[in-house]
Structures are given as C-alpha cells and as structure tokens.
Design a protein around this motif. Structure first.
Motif, short mmCIF file in Angstrom:
data_model
loop_
_atom_site.label_atom_id
_atom_site.label_comp_id
_atom_site.label_asym_id
_atom_site.label_seq_id
_atom_site.Cartn_x
_atom_site.Cartn_y
_atom_site.Cartn_z
N ALA A 76 0.74 -1.23 -0.07
CA ALA A 76 0.01 -0.03 0.09
C ALA A 76 1.06 1.46 -0.01
O ALA A 76 1.69 1.25 0.78
N LYS A 77 0.63 2.31 -0.92
CA LYS A 77 1.18 3.50 -0.88
C LYS A 77 0.13 4.67 -0.36
O LYS A 77 -0.78 4.63 -1.06
N LEU A 78 0.35 4.99 0.75
CA LEU A 78 -0.70 5.90 1.37
C LEU A 78 -0.18 7.14 0.92
O LEU A 78 -1.11 8.32 0.93
N VAL A 79 0.89 7.53 0.27
CA VAL A 79 1.24 8.81 -0.63
C VAL A 79 1.63 8.52 -1.92
O VAL A 79 2.94 8.34 -2.11
N PRO A 80 0.73 8.32 -2.77
CA PRO A 80 1.14 7.87 -4.11
C PRO A 80 1.63 9.21 -4.83
O PRO A 80 1.48 10.05 -4.59
N GLY A 81 2.82 8.48 -5.67
CA GLY A 81 3.39 9.49 -6.43
C GLY A 81 2.53 10.26 -7.44
O GLY A 81 1.35 9.57 -7.87
N MET A 82 2.83 11.29 -7.93
CA MET A 82 1.86 12.16 -8.62
C MET A 82 2.77 13.00 -9.76
O MET A 82 2.30 13.94 -10.13
N THR A 83 3.82 12.37 -10.18
CA THR A 83 4.45 12.93 -11.41
C THR A 83 3.69 13.03 -12.62
O THR A 83 3.07 11.65 -12.84
N TYR A 84 3.47 13.94 -13.26
CA TYR A 84 2.66 14.14 -14.33
C TYR A 84 3.04 13.08 -15.28
O TYR A 84 4.26 12.96 -15.84
N ASP A 85 2.10 12.24 -15.98
CA ASP A 85 2.43 11.18 -17.01
C ASP A 85 3.34 10.04 -16.55
O ASP A 85 3.70 9.34 -17.68
N LYS A 86 3.82 10.15 -15.51
CA LYS A 86 4.64 8.83 -15.02
C LYS A 86 4.11 7.99 -13.79
O LYS A 86 4.34 6.81 -13.76
N SER A 87 3.53 8.63 -12.98
CA SER A 87 3.18 7.96 -11.65
C SER A 87 1.79 7.09 -12.09
O SER A 87 0.76 7.48 -12.86
N HIS A 88 1.73 5.92 -11.29
CA HIS A 88 0.72 4.84 -11.49
C HIS A 88 -0.50 5.39 -11.05
O HIS A 88 -1.72 5.20 -11.53
N PHE A 89 -0.51 6.13 -9.86
CA PHE A 89 -2.13 6.47 -9.25
C PHE A 89 -2.72 7.40 -10.26
O PHE A 89 -3.93 7.24 -10.66
N PRO A 90 -2.10 8.62 -10.82
CA PRO A 90 -3.23 9.31 -11.83
C PRO A 90 -3.21 8.48 -13.08
O PRO A 90 -4.47 8.77 -13.82
N LYS A 91 -2.36 7.62 -13.44
CA LYS A 91 -2.60 6.95 -14.76
C LYS A 91 -3.56 6.07 -14.71
O LYS A 91 -4.40 5.64 -15.73
N ALA A 92 -3.83 5.39 -13.53
CA ALA A 92 -4.91 4.35 -13.26
C ALA A 92 -6.21 5.04 -13.15
O ALA A 92 -7.34 4.29 -13.96
N CYS A 93 -6.14 6.10 -12.70
CA CYS A 93 -7.39 7.02 -13.07
C CYS A 93 -7.92 7.43 -14.29
O CYS A 93 -9.15 7.22 -14.50
N GLU A 94 -6.91 7.81 -15.04
CA GLU A 94 -6.95 8.01 -16.26
C GLU A 94 -7.58 7.11 -17.39
O GLU A 94 -8.50 6.99 -17.81
N ILE A 95 -6.99 5.81 -16.83
CA ILE A 95 -7.22 4.68 -17.80
C ILE A 95 -8.39 3.87 -17.54
O ILE A 95 -9.23 3.53 -18.28
N ALA A 96 -8.73 3.60 -16.22
CA ALA A 96 -9.96 3.08 -15.67
C ALA A 96 -11.10 3.99 -15.91
O ALA A 96 -12.33 3.51 -15.90
N ASN A 97 -11.05 5.41 -15.47
CA ASN A 97 -12.25 6.18 -15.28
C ASN A 97 -12.27 7.23 -16.30
O ASN A 97 -13.01 8.15 -15.95
N ASN A 98 -11.19 7.60 -17.10
CA ASN A 98 -11.07 8.63 -17.80
C ASN A 98 -11.32 10.07 -17.22
O ASN A 98 -11.75 10.92 -17.67
N ILE A 99 -10.15 10.11 -16.12
CA ILE A 99 -10.29 11.00 -15.39
C ILE A 99 -8.91 11.70 -15.55
O ILE A 99 -7.92 11.10 -15.38
N SER A 100 -9.00 13.03 -16.04
CA SER A 100 -7.69 13.65 -16.18
C SER A 100 -6.85 13.95 -15.07
O SER A 100 -7.21 13.88 -14.04
N TYR A 101 -5.39 14.09 -15.26
CA TYR A 101 -4.49 14.44 -14.28
C TYR A 101 -5.09 15.57 -13.25
O TYR A 101 -4.98 15.49 -12.14
#
Length: 142
Positions: A76-101
């Motif tokens: 578990a990563k309680l503070v997920p990475g938020m590097t634009y276009d690199k980090s898994h957390f925002p990338k998962a939101c984009e791929i699974a739910n079409n949510i932009s960074y």
C-alpha cells in the motif's frame, strides 16, 4: 476505484519481475483491465484491504494476479506518486475512469478539504460534549 494492468515491455510469462530496472528504463505498459470479472476481483480485494487497514481518502494498492485469477496484495502506498504522465496513481484514474491528471488533483484536494472540515466538526462536537460533562463540585459542610 481505478484499476489498471501494468506490464513490462520485456514481460514474459516466466518469473519476470516489475522491478527497479524496468522503472528506470521507463518501459512499462499501462492497460485497461478488459475482463469485468477480473476488475471485480481486483476491486473487491482492494476495497477489503483499504478498509481493513483503516485507510481513508486515497492511496495506491498494488495487487498481482496470477494466470489462475488469484490475486495477491503486495503493498500500500498511502502517499502515491503524482508525477505528471509517469506515476501509477493518476495513470490508473485516467485509464480506468477517464479522469484527467488535473481532475485527479482536484478530487484529492476536495477530499482533503472535506476531511479537514469533518475533523474540525468532530473536534467541535467533542469540545461541546466536554462542556456538558458532570463536574465534581466541592461543598463546604458545617
């Protein structure tokens, strides 16, 4: 929930490990999970882990699934990475739910603001309850 599949570009069905070398080479491949049954299994496990650990808000849970459909919680990563276009957390939101960074960042800020307000309201209730607790009184007996 925003689940996605991550593969190394050198992935094989042997004991390939998604490790530091793959991360440094930036060769991972992000994919939407296509089978609804797999999504349900991964999301149910993630929800159970999230609640079981007493987490709130947001975080990243890493789960691996074998070829038999069995899932294993890795970390578990309680503070997920938020590097634009690199980090898994925002990338998962984009791929699974079409949510932009930018939308992910806004949702995270809203959640934090709501939690801060809720925590403040909870503290106010506790303080008010303390005002009404019975107080010991001292009386002078003659």
């Amino acid at each position: 929930m925003s689940s996605m599949e991550i593969l190394s570009s050198t992935f094989s069905y042997s004991l390939d490990v998604f490790g530091q070398k793959v991360k440094q080479r930036d060769t991972e491949c992000y994919m939407k999970i296509e089978h609804s049954e797999d999504i349900q299994i991964v999301n149910e496990l993630a929800k159970t882990i999230f609640l079981g650990l007493g987490l709130r808000g947001f975080g990243r849970l890493d789960v691996k699934m074998n070829s038999y459909g069995q899932c294993f919680f890795m970390k578990a990563k309680l503070v997920p990475g938020m590097t634009y276009d690199k980090s898994h957390f925002p990338k998962a939101c984009e791929i699974a739910n079409n949510i932009s960074y930018d939308q992910v960042v806004c949702l995270m800020l809203e959640e934090c603001a709501d939690r801060a307000k809720s925590d403040k309201d909870q503290k106010k209730v506790v303080v008010q309850q303390n005002l009404h607790w019975p107080r010991a009184s001292v009386s002078k007996h003659q």
